[in-house]
Scaffold this motif. Sequence first.
Motif, PDB file in Angstrom:
ATOM      1  N   LEU A 110     -21.563 -27.845 -33.305  1.00 19.40           N
ATOM      2  CA  LEU A 110     -20.648 -26.834 -32.768  1.00 19.40           C
ATOM      3  C   LEU A 110     -20.070 -25.980 -33.902  1.00 19.40           C
ATOM      4  CD1 LEU A 110     -18.836 -28.866 -29.969  1.00 19.40           C
ATOM      5  CD2 LEU A 110     -20.577 -27.088 -29.691  1.00 19.40           C
ATOM      6  N   GLY A 111     -19.835 -26.596 -35.067  1.00 20.60           N
ATOM      7  CA  GLY A 111     -19.381 -25.838 -36.229  1.00 20.60           C
ATOM      8  C   GLY A 111     -20.438 -24.860 -36.705  1.00 20.60           C
ATOM      9  N   VAL A 112     -21.692 -25.300 -36.732  1.00 17.14           N
ATOM     10  CA  VAL A 112     -22.801 -24.402 -37.107  1.00 17.14           C
ATOM     11  C   VAL A 112     -22.906 -23.260 -36.103  1.00 17.14           C
ATOM     12  CG1 VAL A 112     -25.311 -24.258 -37.346  1.00 17.14           C
ATOM     13  CG2 VAL A 112     -24.086 -26.182 -38.354  1.00 17.14           C
ATOM     14  N   HIS A 113     -22.742 -23.572 -34.818  1.00 18.64           N
ATOM     15  CA  HIS A 113     -22.791 -22.543 -33.778  1.00 18.64           C
ATOM     16  C   HIS A 113     -21.697 -21.499 -33.996  1.00 18.64           C
ATOM     17  CE1 HIS A 113     -21.689 -20.882 -29.787  1.00 18.64           C
ATOM     18  NE2 HIS A 113     -22.998 -20.698 -29.742  1.00 18.64           N
ATOM     19  N   GLN A 114     -20.520 -21.964 -34.374  1.00 19.72           N
ATOM     20  CA  GLN A 114     -19.426 -21.019 -34.606  1.00 19.72           C
ATOM     21  C   GLN A 114     -19.738 -20.102 -35.788  1.00 19.72           C
ATOM     22  OE1 GLN A 114     -15.636 -22.880 -35.122  1.00 19.72           O
ATOM     23  NE2 GLN A 114     -14.521 -20.943 -35.055  1.00 19.72           N
ATOM     24  N   ILE A 115     -20.311 -20.645 -36.840  1.00 21.63           N
ATOM     25  CA  ILE A 115     -20.694 -19.823 -37.998  1.00 21.63           C
ATOM     26  C   ILE A 115     -21.744 -18.794 -37.592  1.00 21.63           C
ATOM     27  CG2 ILE A 115     -21.860 -19.893 -40.244  1.00 21.63           C
ATOM     28  CD1 ILE A 115     -20.562 -22.707 -40.590  1.00 21.63           C
ATOM     29  N   LEU A 116     -22.725 -19.219 -36.790  1.00 29.66           N
ATOM     30  CA  LEU A 116     -23.754 -18.295 -36.321  1.00 29.66           C
ATOM     31  C   LEU A 116     -23.150 -17.185 -35.457  1.00 29.66           C
ATOM     32  CD1 LEU A 116     -26.548 -20.861 -35.415  1.00 29.66           C
ATOM     33  CD2 LEU A 116     -26.622 -19.166 -37.248  1.00 29.66           C
ATOM     34  N   MET A 117     -22.187 -17.541 -34.619  1.00 28.16           N
ATOM     35  CA  MET A 117     -21.565 -16.528 -33.759  1.00 28.16           C
ATOM     36  C   MET A 117     -20.785 -15.510 -34.575  1.00 28.16           C
ATOM     37  SD  MET A 117     -20.399 -18.249 -30.188  1.00 28.16           S
ATOM     38  CE  MET A 117     -19.645 -16.713 -29.781  1.00 28.16           C
ATOM     39  N   VAL A 118     -20.058 -15.956 -35.605  1.00 30.01           N
ATOM     40  CA  VAL A 118     -19.318 -15.026 -36.455  1.00 30.01           C
ATOM     41  C   VAL A 118     -20.287 -14.091 -37.177  1.00 30.01           C
ATOM     42  CG1 VAL A 118     -17.855 -14.890 -38.512  1.00 30.01           C
ATOM     43  CG2 VAL A 118     -17.315 -16.525 -36.712  1.00 30.01           C
ATOM     44  N   ALA A 119     -21.397 -14.642 -37.666  1.00 23.93           N
ATOM     45  CA  ALA A 119     -22.399 -13.810 -38.329  1.00 23.93           C
ATOM     46  C   ALA A 119     -22.992 -12.798 -37.350  1.00 23.93           C
ATOM     47  CB  ALA A 119     -23.492 -14.681 -38.934  1.00 23.93           C
ATOM     48  N   GLU A 120     -23.282 -13.251 -36.141  1.00 27.84           N
ATOM     49  CA  GLU A 120     -23.847 -12.353 -35.124  1.00 27.84           C
ATOM     50  C   GLU A 120     -22.860 -11.240 -34.770  1.00 27.84           C
ATOM     51  OE1 GLU A 120     -25.721 -12.531 -30.604  1.00 27.84           O
ATOM     52  OE2 GLU A 120     -24.981 -14.362 -31.551  1.00 27.84           O
ATOM     53  N   LEU A 121     -21.588 -11.587 -34.632  1.00 25.72           N
ATOM     54  CA  LEU A 121     -20.575 -10.567 -34.338  1.00 25.72           C
ATOM     55  C   LEU A 121     -20.470  -9.552 -35.478  1.00 25.72           C
ATOM     56  CD1 LEU A 121     -17.767 -12.772 -32.776  1.00 25.72           C
ATOM     57  CD2 LEU A 121     -19.111 -11.013 -31.611  1.00 25.72           C
ATOM     58  N   SER A 122     -20.568 -10.018 -36.715  1.00 20.52           N
ATOM     59  CA  SER A 122     -20.495  -9.122 -37.867  1.00 20.52           C
ATOM     60  C   SER A 122     -21.683  -8.162 -37.898  1.00 20.52           C
ATOM     61  CB  SER A 122     -20.458  -9.927 -39.167  1.00 20.52           C
ATOM     62  OG  SER A 122     -19.330 -10.750 -39.201  1.00 20.52           O
ATOM     63  N   VAL A 123     -22.859  -8.681 -37.626  1.00 16.04           N
ATOM     64  CA  VAL A 123     -24.057  -7.830 -37.615  1.00 16.04           C
ATOM     65  C   VAL A 123     -23.966  -6.822 -36.471  1.00 16.04           C
ATOM     66  CG1 VAL A 123     -26.551  -7.841 -37.197  1.00 16.04           C
ATOM     67  CG2 VAL A 123     -25.549  -9.490 -38.771  1.00 16.04           C
ATOM     68  N   ASN A 124     -23.514  -7.265 -35.313  1.00 18.42           N
ATOM     69  CA  ASN A 124     -23.381  -6.340 -34.179  1.00 18.42           C
ATOM     70  C   ASN A 124     -22.335  -5.269 -34.463  1.00 18.42           C
ATOM     71  OD1 ASN A 124     -25.375  -7.604 -32.731  1.00 18.42           O
ATOM     72  ND2 ASN A 124     -23.969  -8.925 -31.618  1.00 18.42           N
ATOM     73  N   ARG A 125     -21.272  -5.616 -35.173  1.00 17.72           N
ATOM     74  CA  ARG A 125     -20.250  -4.625 -35.547  1.00 17.72           C
ATOM     75  C   ARG A 125     -20.854  -3.602 -36.506  1.00 17.72           C
ATOM     76  NH1 ARG A 125     -16.556  -1.272 -34.775  1.00 17.72           N
ATOM     77  NH2 ARG A 125     -14.806  -1.239 -36.187  1.00 17.72           N
ATOM     78  N   ALA A 126     -21.685  -4.070 -37.434  1.00 15.50           N
ATOM     79  CA  ALA A 126     -22.346  -3.141 -38.363  1.00 15.50           C
ATOM     80  C   ALA A 126     -23.284  -2.204 -37.608  1.00 15.50           C
ATOM     81  CB  ALA A 126     -23.101  -3.922 -39.434  1.00 15.50           C
ATOM     82  N   LEU A 127     -23.987  -2.749 -36.612  1.00 13.61           N
ATOM     83  CA  LEU A 127     -24.871  -1.906 -35.784  1.00 13.61           C
ATOM     84  C   LEU A 127     -24.065  -0.861 -35.026  1.00 13.61           C
ATOM     85  CD1 LEU A 127     -27.457  -4.446 -34.340  1.00 13.61           C
ATOM     86  CD2 LEU A 127     -27.957  -2.404 -35.674  1.00 13.61           C
ATOM     87  N   ASP A 128     -22.904  -1.266 -34.506  1.00 14.61           N
ATOM     88  CA  ASP A 128     -22.050  -0.309 -33.791  1.00 14.61           C
ATOM     89  C   ASP A 128     -21.580   0.817 -34.703  1.00 14.61           C
ATOM     90  OD1 ASP A 128     -22.316  -1.770 -31.477  1.00 14.61           O
ATOM     91  OD2 ASP A 128     -20.379  -2.795 -31.681  1.00 14.61           O
ATOM     92  N   GLN A 129     -21.330   0.510 -35.964  1.00 14.02           N
ATOM     93  CA  GLN A 129     -20.889   1.540 -36.897  1.00 14.02           C
ATOM     94  C   GLN A 129     -22.033   2.476 -37.276  1.00 14.02           C
ATOM     95  OE1 GLN A 129     -18.998  -0.434 -40.187  1.00 14.02           O
ATOM     96  NE2 GLN A 129     -17.147  -0.885 -39.011  1.00 14.02           N
ATOM     97  N   LEU A 130     -23.264   1.951 -37.302  1.00 15.57           N
ATOM     98  CA  LEU A 130     -24.413   2.804 -37.613  1.00 15.57           C
ATOM     99  C   LEU A 130     -24.767   3.724 -36.456  1.00 15.57           C
ATOM    100  CD1 LEU A 130     -26.823   0.389 -39.476  1.00 15.57           C
ATOM    101  CD2 LEU A 130     -25.678   2.373 -40.426  1.00 15.57           C
TER     102      LEU A 130
END
Length: 120
Positions: free
Chosen positions: A96-116
């Motif tokens: 579950l901790g690994v899942h949380q890290i993956l979700m934060v990374a995914e949210l960060s990448v999606n935020r970068a995509l939104d800015q592009l």
Amino acid sequence: MRKLTPDPPNNSNASEPENPKSETLEQAPYCNCNERHSCVANIKATPRTPSTMLIVNPDIDVQTLLGCVSESLASASVITMDVADRETGTSRNSLLGVHQILMVAELSVNRALDQLDPID
């Protein structure tokens, strides 16, 4: 009681090193410093040739790369949750901790995509 670990080999059965000049661990700190530095220099003089087995096409734009990363992170997140559902105790908590890290990374990448490419 049975012994679980095997006995070490007898010294009489141990094979001699192939190279008579090979050093033992006890002799290694006392080797010639110039020899060690020349070895390091030879390694550094060798040109670096990166592996081409797994390369990313340099012509791909950042948006496409981030999209692939987002999909990979989403897949890893789903796989992690699937495995976590079958586990209990500390293994489940770790997943579950690994899942949380993956979700934060995914949210960060999606935020970068939104800015592009902002959705208006």
